[in-house]
Design a protein around this motif. Structure first.
Motif, short mmCIF file in Angstrom:
data_model
loop_
_atom_site.label_atom_id
_atom_site.label_comp_id
_atom_site.label_asym_id
_atom_site.label_seq_id
_atom_site.Cartn_x
_atom_site.Cartn_y
_atom_site.Cartn_z
N HIS A 29 0.82 -1.21 0.00
CA HIS A 29 0.00 0.00 0.00
C HIS A 29 0.86 1.27 0.00
O HIS A 29 0.34 2.36 0.16
CB HIS A 29 -0.94 0.01 1.21
CG HIS A 29 -0.22 0.03 2.52
ND1 HIS A 29 0.08 -1.11 3.24
CD2 HIS A 29 0.27 1.07 3.25
CE1 HIS A 29 0.71 -0.78 4.34
NE2 HIS A 29 0.84 0.53 4.38
N ARG A 41 2.69 4.53 -0.87
CA ARG A 41 2.40 5.59 -1.84
C ARG A 41 3.61 5.80 -2.73
O ARG A 41 4.72 6.02 -2.23
CB ARG A 41 2.02 6.88 -1.12
CG ARG A 41 0.72 6.80 -0.33
CD ARG A 41 0.51 8.04 0.50
NE ARG A 41 1.60 8.21 1.47
CZ ARG A 41 1.68 9.23 2.32
NH1 ARG A 41 0.75 10.18 2.30
NH2 ARG A 41 2.68 9.32 3.18
N ARG A 72 2.10 5.38 -16.16
CA ARG A 72 1.29 6.43 -15.56
C ARG A 72 -0.17 6.02 -15.42
O ARG A 72 -0.84 6.35 -14.42
CB ARG A 72 1.40 7.70 -16.40
CG ARG A 72 0.67 8.92 -15.86
CD ARG A 72 1.26 9.42 -14.57
NE ARG A 72 2.59 9.99 -14.69
CZ ARG A 72 3.30 10.45 -13.65
NH1 ARG A 72 2.80 10.39 -12.43
NH2 ARG A 72 4.50 10.94 -13.83
N ASN A 73 -0.67 5.29 -16.39
CA ASN A 73 -2.08 4.90 -16.36
C ASN A 73 -2.33 3.59 -15.62
O ASN A 73 -3.49 3.21 -15.40
CB ASN A 73 -2.60 4.76 -17.80
CG ASN A 73 -2.54 6.06 -18.56
OD1 ASN A 73 -2.76 7.13 -17.99
ND2 ASN A 73 -2.23 6.00 -19.85
N TYR A 132 -1.09 2.73 -12.46
CA TYR A 132 -0.99 2.78 -11.01
C TYR A 132 -1.53 4.10 -10.49
O TYR A 132 -1.67 5.07 -11.23
CB TYR A 132 0.48 2.61 -10.57
CG TYR A 132 1.07 1.28 -10.93
CD1 TYR A 132 0.98 0.19 -10.07
CD2 TYR A 132 1.72 1.11 -12.16
CE1 TYR A 132 1.52 -1.04 -10.41
CE2 TYR A 132 2.27 -0.12 -12.51
CZ TYR A 132 2.17 -1.20 -11.63
OH TYR A 132 2.69 -2.41 -11.98
N ASP A 133 -1.84 4.12 -9.21
CA ASP A 133 -2.27 5.35 -8.56
C ASP A 133 -1.04 6.05 -7.98
O ASP A 133 -0.54 5.69 -6.91
CB ASP A 133 -3.28 5.04 -7.43
CG ASP A 133 -4.58 4.49 -7.96
OD1 ASP A 133 -5.00 4.92 -9.06
OD2 ASP A 133 -5.19 3.64 -7.29
N TRP A 134 -0.54 7.04 -8.71
CA TRP A 134 0.66 7.74 -8.31
C TRP A 134 0.31 8.96 -7.47
O TRP A 134 -0.78 9.52 -7.60
CB TRP A 134 1.46 8.19 -9.54
CG TRP A 134 1.81 7.06 -10.46
CD1 TRP A 134 1.16 6.68 -11.59
CD2 TRP A 134 2.91 6.15 -10.30
NE1 TRP A 134 1.79 5.59 -12.17
CE2 TRP A 134 2.86 5.25 -11.39
CE3 TRP A 134 3.92 6.01 -9.36
CZ2 TRP A 134 3.78 4.23 -11.55
CZ3 TRP A 134 4.84 5.00 -9.51
CH2 TRP A 134 4.78 4.12 -10.60
N VAL A 135 1.25 9.39 -6.62
CA VAL A 135 1.06 10.60 -5.83
C VAL A 135 2.18 11.58 -6.18
O VAL A 135 3.15 11.23 -6.85
CB VAL A 135 1.06 10.30 -4.31
CG1 VAL A 135 -0.05 9.33 -3.97
CG2 VAL A 135 2.41 9.75 -3.86
N GLU A 136 2.04 12.82 -5.70
CA GLU A 136 3.10 13.80 -5.90
C GLU A 136 4.34 13.42 -5.09
O GLU A 136 4.26 12.70 -4.09
CB GLU A 136 2.61 15.19 -5.46
CG GLU A 136 1.46 15.73 -6.29
CD GLU A 136 1.84 15.93 -7.74
OE1 GLU A 136 3.01 16.37 -7.99
OE2 GLU A 136 1.02 15.64 -8.62
N GLU A 170 4.34 -3.04 -8.02
CA GLU A 170 4.07 -2.89 -6.58
C GLU A 170 4.66 -4.06 -5.79
O GLU A 170 5.20 -3.86 -4.70
CB GLU A 170 2.57 -2.80 -6.34
CG GLU A 170 1.95 -1.49 -6.83
CD GLU A 170 0.45 -1.53 -6.79
OE1 GLU A 170 -0.13 -0.58 -6.21
OE2 GLU A 170 -0.15 -2.49 -7.30
#
Length: 260
Positions: free
Chosen positions: A5, A7, A26-27, A29-33, A87
């Motif tokens: 999990h 980030r 980029r499309n 996974y759920d990426w963060v800043e 991941e």
């Protein structure tokens, strides 16, 4: 070790290969800043990895980095293709701690410039004339005059890079040592360098610095016309690199000693 999990932030070098890989990931996974990330995924080569690590040191926002090789050598990176999802690879990755060097250079004009170095700090002659350097370790002059093309101080992580090409020793990670390696030494002719403890402070003073100009390079930062350079390790600012199991940096450094 990061959990599934964790980030993740994604950064990529401007090369075509890295940009193409970034678009694909980029499309998926759920990426963060970057500032919100627990782990940074870096797409590129060793040069790009060094840029990211320098950015972290300069900004004070240090995160573990999982590199994916889309460059040439990729010594600090992981391979691109794998049967495991990204991941899972990150969750199973091994952490390797790397201590940077801190360099302080004083120019002939009296300007003082500083920089980090993950691989090495190297002094090089600027012109056809041989450089003449005084070498001081822990406050004691060890070599009054080293005539050479240059000299470098390498970390264990950088000992298989420029240092190895200059016939310097390979240092295992965790050895808490530094390699002090001359580049094409003329005198003293038999000096082949030294292995120093990580807490050593090394000072190089350029003799005849106007007549025989010398530059210093800390990884990718260059300062010309230097008069004096101070170098020491900075273990208080450890960086963390993540590697797939069996492919970690310490194993690669170990394997380099058996390559013929």
């Amino acid at each position: 070790m990061p959990e599934t999990h964790t980030r993740l932030a994604l950064v990529a070098s401007p090369t075509d290969r890295a940009q193409e890989a970034e678009s694909e990931l980029r499309n998926g996974y759920d990426w963060v800043e970057f500032d919100r990330a627990d782990v940074v995924v870096a797409l590129g080569g060793d040069g790009f990895m060094l840029q990211i690590l320098h950015h972290m040191l300069d900004s004070g926002r240090i995160r573990p980095v999982y590199g994916i090789n889309l460059g040439t050598v990729g010594f600090l990176m992981n391979r691109l293709k794998s049967s495991r999802p990204l991941e899972e690879r990150i969750a199973r990755a091994r952490s390797i701690a790397v201590s940077p060097l801190w360099m302080e250079a004083t120019t002939n004009a009296g300007e003082v410039l500083t920089s980090w170095a993950i691989n090495e700090v190297s002094l090089l002659r600027e012109t056809r004339q041989t450089a003449k350097l005084e070498v001081v370790v822990n406050g004691k002059v060890r070599i009054p005059e080293l005539s050479c093309d240059g000299v470098l101080v390498a970390t264990p992580a950088g000992s298989t890079a420029y240092n190895l090409s200059a016939n310097g020793p390979i240092l295992p990670l965790g050895s808490n040592m530094l390699a002090l390696t001359p580049i094409s030494p003329f005198r003293p002719r038999r000096w082949r360098g030294a292995i120093l403890p990580e807490n050593a402070e090394i000072i190089f003073r350029a003799r005849e610095s106007v007549k025989r100009p010398v530059l210093v390079v800390a990884d990718q930062k260059e300062v010309r016309d230097i008069r004096e350079v101070r170098v020491r390790a900075w273990p208080e600012h450890q960086l963390t690199l993540l590697f797939d199991k069996g492919k970690s940096l310490d194993e690669r450094i170990f394997a380099e000693q058996f390559m013929v």
